[in-house]
Design a protein around this motif. Structure first.
Motif, PDB file in Angstrom:
ATOM      1  N   ASP A  78       0.848  -1.191   0.000  1.00 12.51           N
ATOM      2  CA  ASP A  78       0.000   0.000   0.000  1.00 12.51           C
ATOM      3  C   ASP A  78       0.880   1.237   0.000  1.00 12.51           C
ATOM      4  O   ASP A  78       1.811   1.360   0.806  1.00 12.51           O
ATOM      5  N   GLY A  79       0.592   2.160  -0.916  1.00 13.54           N
ATOM      6  CA  GLY A  79       1.460   3.318  -1.075  1.00 13.54           C
ATOM      7  C   GLY A  79       1.572   4.181   0.156  1.00 13.54           C
ATOM      8  O   GLY A  79       2.648   4.712   0.441  1.00 13.54           O
ATOM      9  N   ALA A  80       0.503   4.338   0.904  1.00 17.60           N
ATOM     10  CA  ALA A  80       0.520   5.218   2.070  1.00 17.60           C
ATOM     11  C   ALA A  80       0.989   4.504   3.335  1.00 17.60           C
ATOM     12  O   ALA A  80       1.912   4.958   4.019  1.00 17.60           O
ATOM     13  N   SER A  81       0.385   3.387   3.648  1.00 20.52           N
ATOM     14  CA  SER A  81       0.677   2.712   4.919  1.00 20.52           C
ATOM     15  C   SER A  81       1.895   1.801   4.847  1.00 20.52           C
ATOM     16  O   SER A  81       2.524   1.516   5.874  1.00 20.52           O
ATOM     17  N   GLY A  82       2.208   1.327   3.664  1.00 17.78           N
ATOM     18  CA  GLY A  82       3.283   0.352   3.518  1.00 17.78           C
ATOM     19  C   GLY A  82       2.840  -1.073   3.794  1.00 17.78           C
ATOM     20  O   GLY A  82       3.650  -2.006   3.704  1.00 17.78           O
ATOM     21  N   ASP A  83       1.576  -1.284   4.128  1.00 20.82           N
ATOM     22  CA  ASP A  83       1.087  -2.634   4.384  1.00 20.82           C
ATOM     23  C   ASP A  83       1.270  -3.507   3.143  1.00 20.82           C
ATOM     24  O   ASP A  83       1.113  -3.039   2.006  1.00 20.82           O
ATOM     25  N   TYR A  84       1.572  -4.771   3.379  1.00 17.79           N
ATOM     26  CA  TYR A  84       1.773  -5.695   2.274  1.00 17.79           C
ATOM     27  C   TYR A  84       0.425  -6.168   1.735  1.00 17.79           C
ATOM     28  O   TYR A  84      -0.419  -6.660   2.478  1.00 17.79           O
ATOM     29  N   CYS A 201      12.344  -6.102  -5.284  1.00 24.90           N
ATOM     30  CA  CYS A 201      11.294  -6.031  -6.310  1.00 24.90           C
ATOM     31  C   CYS A 201       9.989  -5.692  -5.613  1.00 24.90           C
ATOM     32  O   CYS A 201       9.376  -6.554  -4.973  1.00 24.90           O
ATOM     33  N   VAL A 202       9.546  -4.434  -5.708  1.00 26.66           N
ATOM     34  CA  VAL A 202       8.381  -4.001  -4.949  1.00 26.66           C
ATOM     35  C   VAL A 202       7.573  -2.996  -5.764  1.00 26.66           C
ATOM     36  O   VAL A 202       8.119  -2.132  -6.441  1.00 26.66           O
ATOM     37  N   LYS A 203       6.261  -3.133  -5.701  1.00 27.89           N
ATOM     38  CA  LYS A 203       5.354  -2.195  -6.356  1.00 27.89           C
ATOM     39  C   LYS A 203       4.486  -1.535  -5.291  1.00 27.89           C
ATOM     40  O   LYS A 203       3.815  -2.217  -4.512  1.00 27.89           O
ATOM     41  N   TRP A 204       4.538  -0.218  -5.275  1.00 32.43           N
ATOM     42  CA  TRP A 204       3.768   0.586  -4.335  1.00 32.43           C
ATOM     43  C   TRP A 204       2.504   1.080  -5.040  1.00 32.43           C
ATOM     44  O   TRP A 204       2.571   1.691  -6.101  1.00 32.43           O
ATOM     45  N   TRP A 205       1.337   0.847  -4.420  1.00 31.32           N
ATOM     46  CA  TRP A 205       0.053   1.087  -5.079  1.00 31.32           C
ATOM     47  C   TRP A 205      -0.787   2.113  -4.312  1.00 31.32           C
ATOM     48  O   TRP A 205      -0.772   2.149  -3.087  1.00 31.32           O
ATOM     49  N   SER A 206      -1.555   2.875  -5.050  1.00 28.95           N
ATOM     50  CA  SER A 206      -2.701   3.598  -4.501  1.00 28.95           C
ATOM     51  C   SER A 206      -3.802   3.562  -5.554  1.00 28.95           C
ATOM     52  O   SER A 206      -3.654   2.885  -6.579  1.00 28.95           O
ATOM     53  N   ALA A 207      -4.885   4.264  -5.318  1.00 24.69           N
ATOM     54  CA  ALA A 207      -6.070   4.077  -6.162  1.00 24.69           C
ATOM     55  C   ALA A 207      -5.816   4.386  -7.630  1.00 24.69           C
ATOM     56  O   ALA A 207      -6.327   3.687  -8.512  1.00 24.69           O
ATOM     57  N   PRO A 257       7.239   6.806   3.702  1.00 25.42           N
ATOM     58  CA  PRO A 257       8.569   7.414   3.800  1.00 25.42           C
ATOM     59  C   PRO A 257       9.639   6.729   2.951  1.00 25.42           C
ATOM     60  O   PRO A 257      10.583   7.395   2.500  1.00 25.42           O
ATOM     61  N   ILE A 258       9.522   5.425   2.704  1.00 29.80           N
ATOM     62  CA  ILE A 258      10.503   4.758   1.840  1.00 29.80           C
ATOM     63  C   ILE A 258      10.419   5.312   0.422  1.00 29.80           C
ATOM     64  O   ILE A 258      11.454   5.566  -0.226  1.00 29.80           O
ATOM     65  N   VAL A 259       9.220   5.546  -0.052  1.00 32.61           N
ATOM     66  CA  VAL A 259       9.057   6.132  -1.387  1.00 32.61           C
ATOM     67  C   VAL A 259       9.575   7.565  -1.399  1.00 32.61           C
ATOM     68  O   VAL A 259      10.240   7.998  -2.350  1.00 32.61           O
ATOM     69  N   GLN A 260       9.329   8.311  -0.333  1.00 34.33           N
ATOM     70  CA  GLN A 260       9.828   9.688  -0.266  1.00 34.33           C
ATOM     71  C   GLN A 260      11.358   9.700  -0.275  1.00 34.33           C
ATOM     72  O   GLN A 260      11.979  10.551  -0.938  1.00 34.33           O
ATOM     73  N   ALA A 261      11.972   8.755   0.431  1.00 30.52           N
ATOM     74  CA  ALA A 261      13.433   8.674   0.427  1.00 30.52           C
ATOM     75  C   ALA A 261      13.958   8.327  -0.957  1.00 30.52           C
ATOM     76  O   ALA A 261      14.993   8.855  -1.394  1.00 30.52           O
ATOM     77  N   LEU A 262      13.266   7.457  -1.651  1.00 30.60           N
ATOM     78  CA  LEU A 262      13.647   7.101  -3.015  1.00 30.60           C
ATOM     79  C   LEU A 262      13.581   8.325  -3.921  1.00 30.60           C
ATOM     80  O   LEU A 262      14.506   8.592  -4.707  1.00 30.60           O
TER      81      LEU A 262
END
Length: 381
Positions: A78-84, A201-207, A257-262
């Motif tokens: 999940d893009g916001a929470s980071g939940d798998y 290998c990770v894909k971050w998702w939102s709506a 925050p991981i995406v923000q750091a990226l």
């Protein structure tokens, strides 16, 4: 005028695969590429077990395995929470269950391997196609440099703006999907200094958007990301334009925050329009046939677009081996019968951007072996 038994227009991943497979099957093949040369530019790419099995036939599987990253899982978060949202097993599981590895690699490194598999002297650069004519007994090709070639058949592996497709169906611009993609390659040492863990290998998702990130080398010293983001219109010239970290921050505001750091580690990033076409009414006519993006372009959200072009190349080779060049009408019909349903299914799933968002079984894609599936005839299809 040079004479080829088979001419391939376009030496991208699909065209290079077709050239090497057909040459190994005993056909005389020349490949014509409009670029003046290839270099290590571009992006990362996924290669699934379905494609590694084809590379095994080409003798380049081991070299690819040595240079690429081997993720143990495809992670969806999940893009916001980071939940798998999903953990799709790859690694040793893929080798055991699907018959080959799943790898991520720099597209340029993979392409160089494929080009090296071609017979020396059969790849011709700086060949921008300006005209093509099928006279029934062969096909004449004219290039911008004033040279000509003639072939028994021509394979159009020249992408979404294919000139061979135009010759078959007329001029028609591809459709803009309403999405853009961002691409960036980041030094892994820079990421290490952030204190965050960046998964292989990770894909971050939102709506309505996503960001896919992965390593592109065996040393894992490069980390690549590619996005899908809504954009109302493509109002720029060219196939891509520079973007910026600021634009990325705006696009992924509220992400983990991981995406923000990226994003903070981004030095250079480009964006390009995601284009598409409706399914084509035909894949061949006369002595000309299409494969890959020239035939069934798709959004990159399933990481199988290049894979489908390479599968096309393998199936087309099988069909030409079955019939020989004396009956290309049957060969092309068999090719379409045996590829249309699978390519169309992958195209639909990729365009819908649902692939591996939840804990699903990817065996229908990864477990497929194009050399082992029975070759169906038109009636059976």
């Amino acid at each position: 005028m040079s004479v080829s038994r088979i001419a391939i227009v376009g030496a991208g991943l699909g065209g290079a695969a077709a050239g090497a497979l057909l040459q190994r099957a005993g056909f005389t093949v020349d490949i014509f590429e409009q670029a003046p040369a290839f270099s290590r530019i571009g992006a990362g790419i996924h290669m699934g077990p379905n494609i590694l099995k084809i590379f095994r036939r080409l003798g380049i599987e081991d070299a690819l395995l040595a240079m690429s990253s081997h993720p143990d899982f495809w992670m969806s978060r999940d893009g916001a929470s980071g939940d798998y949202l999903a953990r799709i097993p790859l690694g040793d599981f893929a080798v055991k269950e699907y018959g080959a590895a799943y790898v991520t690699v720099h597209r340029g490194d993979l392409h160089a391997l494929q080009i090296a598999a071609l017979q020396p002297g059969t790849l011709h650069f700086d060949k921008c196609l300006t005209g093509i004519e099928d006279d029934g007994s062969g096909v004449d090709l004219r290039f911008a440099d004033g040279t000509h070639a003639r072939a028994d058949i021509v394979i159009g592996a020249d992408g979404i703006n294919s000139r061979i497709r135009e010759a078959l169906l007329g001029e028609e611009k591809p459709n803009y999907s309403g999405w853009v993609g961002h691409r960036a390659l980041i030094d892994a040492e820079k990421l290490a200094r952030t204190g965050f863990e960046f998964e292989p290998c990770v894909k971050w998702w939102s709506a309505d958007r996503h960001l896919m990130a992965y390593h592109t080398t065996g040393e894992r010293n490069e980390y690549y990301y590619v996005t899908g983001v809504p954009h109302p219109a493509w109002d720029f010239d060219g196939s891509s334009v520079p973007s910026s970290a600021d634009e990325m921050r705006e696009a992924f505001d509220g992400y983990h925050p991981i995406v923000q750091a990226l994003v903070d580690c981004t030095v250079e990033v480009s964006k390009w329009p995601l284009l598409n076409r409706s399914p084509l009414p035909l894949w061949s006519r006369g002595r000309m046939v299409l494969l890959g993006d020239a035939c069934h372009p798709m959004k990159p959200h399933m990481a199988q677009g290049a894979g489908m072009a390479i599968e096309d190349a393998a199936m087309l080779t099988r069909c030409l081996q079955e019939t020989g060049l004396g009956d290309t009408e049957t060969a092309f019909r068999l090719y379409e019968v045996n590829r249309r349903a699978r390519a169309s299914r992958v195209q639909a799933v990729s365009n819908a951007n649902t692939w591996l968002r939840t804990q699903e079984d990817p065996a229908w894609v990864f477990g497929y072996d194009i050399f082992e599936v029975p070759l169906r005839d038109e009636v059976a299809a």
